[in-house]
Design an enzyme around this catalytic site. Structure first.
Site: not given
Ligand SMILES: NC(=O)CC[C@H](N)C(=O)O
Length: 201
Positions: A86, A177, A179
């Site tokens: 992410c 994610h 985890e």
């Molecule tokens: N769950 C996440 O890590 C979201 C990432 C977040 N929207 C970003 O752009 O940094």
């Protein structure tokens, strides 16, 4: 044998990742020692690194300020495994389309932040992932999508026509994610399952 796993912990909680890493390593009879990375000096002791989710603008600022960014680069240049999820994926990309994220340019992809729309800020999707026999329950939270994929990058999964998991050598990136469910197969895939990757540890 003990595998030392560094988890970037400048923002948010790392315990879910630590549990998944322990489970995945245990499946191979490996002990794992999870180190939280908040300051420079620890990455050189780590066999593998995990760059978790959070807010990529904040994580970017902190890893550069603390001198961790250069250490992550050296780890990658040594060909050692990294799992970036992410916001972590945004950080390792070559371009996030947002000047506030100073990306590390370790993974030859461009990403679009918050790509799945406000009305679907968070959702779970059963994902077919290359290398996994059964679908993975992927949790997306304000997730990025991967846009351009370089020649050396293997697409591991797509959702809604968009690339959401990739591998480039020992670096695995996911938009979701891995985890947040009891399923540790993505951690296994990134760190322990691939013989070539395991030999680096
Ligand atoms: N769950 C996440 O890590 C979201 C990432 C977040 N929207 C970003 O752009 O940094």
């Amino acid at each position: 044998m003990t595998v030392t796993v560094g988890v970037v912990a400048v923002q948010g909680d790392v315990s879910e990742h630590a549990r998944a890493i322990e489970r995945a390593g245990g499946g191979h009879g490996l002990e794992t020692n999870v180190r939280e990375l908040r300051t420079a000096g620890i990455v050189p002791d780590c066999d593998v690194l995990l760059l978790p989710g959070g807010e990529s603008t904040t994580i970017s600022r902190l890893v550069h300020r603390e001198g961790i960014a250069d250490e992550i680069r050296e780890h990658a240049e040594a060909g050692k495994p990294i799992l970036a999820t992410c916001a972590g994926l945004i950080l390792v990309s070559s371009d996030s389309g947002d000047d506030r994220v100073d990306t590390l340019d370790l993974l030859d992809v461009t990403v679009e932040r918050n790509a799945f729309g406000r009305q679907r800020e968070s959702f779970e999707a059963p994902l077919s992932v290359a290398g996994l026999d059964e679908q993975f329950p992927a949790v997306f939270i304000r997730a990025p999508a991967i846009e351009h994929v370089g020649d050396d990058v293997e697409v591991l999964a797509t959702w809604d026509g968009r690339v959401v998991a990739v591998r480039q050598g020992p670096l695995v990136g996911t938009a979701f994610h891995p985890e947040l469910t009891a399923d540790s197969r993505i951690h296994d895939l990134a760190f322990f399952e691939d013989e070539a990757v395991r030999s680096l540890v």
